[in-house]
Design a protein around this motif. Sequence first.
Motif, mmCIF file in Angstrom:
data_model
loop_
_atom_site.group_PDB
_atom_site.id
_atom_site.type_symbol
_atom_site.label_atom_id
_atom_site.label_comp_id
_atom_site.label_asym_id
_atom_site.label_seq_id
_atom_site.Cartn_x
_atom_site.Cartn_y
_atom_site.Cartn_z
ATOM 1 N N UNK A 135 0.838 -1.190 0.000
ATOM 2 C CA UNK A 135 0.000 0.000 0.000
ATOM 3 C C UNK A 135 0.878 1.246 0.000
ATOM 4 N N UNK A 136 0.606 2.162 -0.932
ATOM 5 C CA UNK A 136 1.339 3.420 -0.953
ATOM 6 C C UNK A 136 2.725 3.277 -1.534
ATOM 7 N N UNK A 137 3.532 4.308 -1.295
ATOM 8 C CA UNK A 137 4.841 4.414 -1.930
ATOM 9 C C UNK A 137 6.011 4.319 -0.951
ATOM 10 N N UNK A 140 3.823 2.273 -12.892
ATOM 11 C CA UNK A 140 3.985 1.336 -11.776
ATOM 12 C C UNK A 140 3.339 1.848 -10.497
ATOM 13 N N UNK A 141 3.120 3.161 -10.399
ATOM 14 C CA UNK A 141 2.528 3.749 -9.197
ATOM 15 C C UNK A 141 1.067 4.157 -9.390
ATOM 16 N N UNK A 142 0.652 4.354 -10.627
ATOM 17 C CA UNK A 142 -0.683 4.895 -10.900
ATOM 18 C C UNK A 142 -1.789 4.027 -10.324
ATOM 19 N N UNK A 143 -1.601 2.695 -10.351
ATOM 20 C CA UNK A 143 -2.652 1.796 -9.885
ATOM 21 C C UNK A 143 -2.588 1.467 -8.414
ATOM 22 N N UNK A 144 -1.738 2.163 -7.642
ATOM 23 C CA UNK A 144 -1.607 1.852 -6.218
ATOM 24 C C UNK A 144 -2.907 2.147 -5.472
#
Length: 344
Positions: free
Chosen positions: A100-102, A123-127
């Motif tokens: 979850x998250x970055x 790679x982060x857009x769908x988090x």
Amino acid sequence: MNPLSSSDQANMAGEQRKLRLQVLGLNTVEAEATFDRVARIAASLTKSPLAMVNFINDERQMFRGMYVPPSSPDAPMTGGESNGIVFDLSSVAREAGNDYGFCPHVVAQGSQLALDDVFDYPRFKGNPLVNDMGVRSYLGTPLRDNTGMILGTVCVADVKPRTWDRELREGMQELTETLLSDFKLRDSLLAQQQELFSVFDGAPFPIMLTEGPHHLLRYANGRQGSAFGMVPQFSPGRHVLPTLEAIGVFNAMDDAFRTGQATMLNRASVATYDMGLPQDFNFLCTPVRTSPSAPISGVLTVAMNDTGQSYPGSDQQAFAANVQERFERLGAGGLPGGPAPGHH
């Protein structure tokens, strides 16, 4: 010998980080005033609506410091604007999985991560963080302790794209480094605590220190082990000490942890491992805090033999009172609650 794979290295690093967090008393989700304050400063510094001090072990993320804006839709955001999304701190979980998250990416790469617009990075857009809270931009800084180990992050996020310029990135780095003094203090107090535990080691009756609502075993003296069984550090007490669970000791510890008041379980009969015969004990359960302003972090439990077979009860009571006084005096200075080396 085959070199470790990247996944094995990551797992090992996660386990080492978890152990360090356990030693520092930071491997839980409970909020702490110091970290909440740093989160508020981070939000103010960057004019962001969301900020966290996040500790990460091999299983989960723990947001011990957090800032979210007021829950009123008409309340201005930290940056003076309304973003159309209302956060409610009471409903925001203080923990999340490592997918979850970055922040887990920051820990894995060991360097600051600035995402001006999450949508620019497939790679982060769908988090899930993007979908759940509408996050569009993120700035995360590795949170290192005084030994250099990365324990988590100090991070900020916004619900609109923005540029994290050099000044903001450097400001977040400097803010994160202010927590070094907290980790140094915890290590210093650990050393003092270990000296205090040397007194416990020679006590003629069982003493144990547990952490958190699940009573993870952090320390036990020799008498505790010989009477009720030797158990591994950081194991859940209820499961590994069934004889104490059966007579209600952990219920008394629950009361002490929940109320913040010392609790006594009188004349509880239990057969000890060393004697093999039922004996009566009075269990004194004293709540422990990491600092005067911090939430209760654990319970110190002293078991005083009430049968009179081995040593005078008055001596036990006096020693227990002395132990409690010294422990509380150390805790008043910010006791972090760590185990003494070599004891389990």
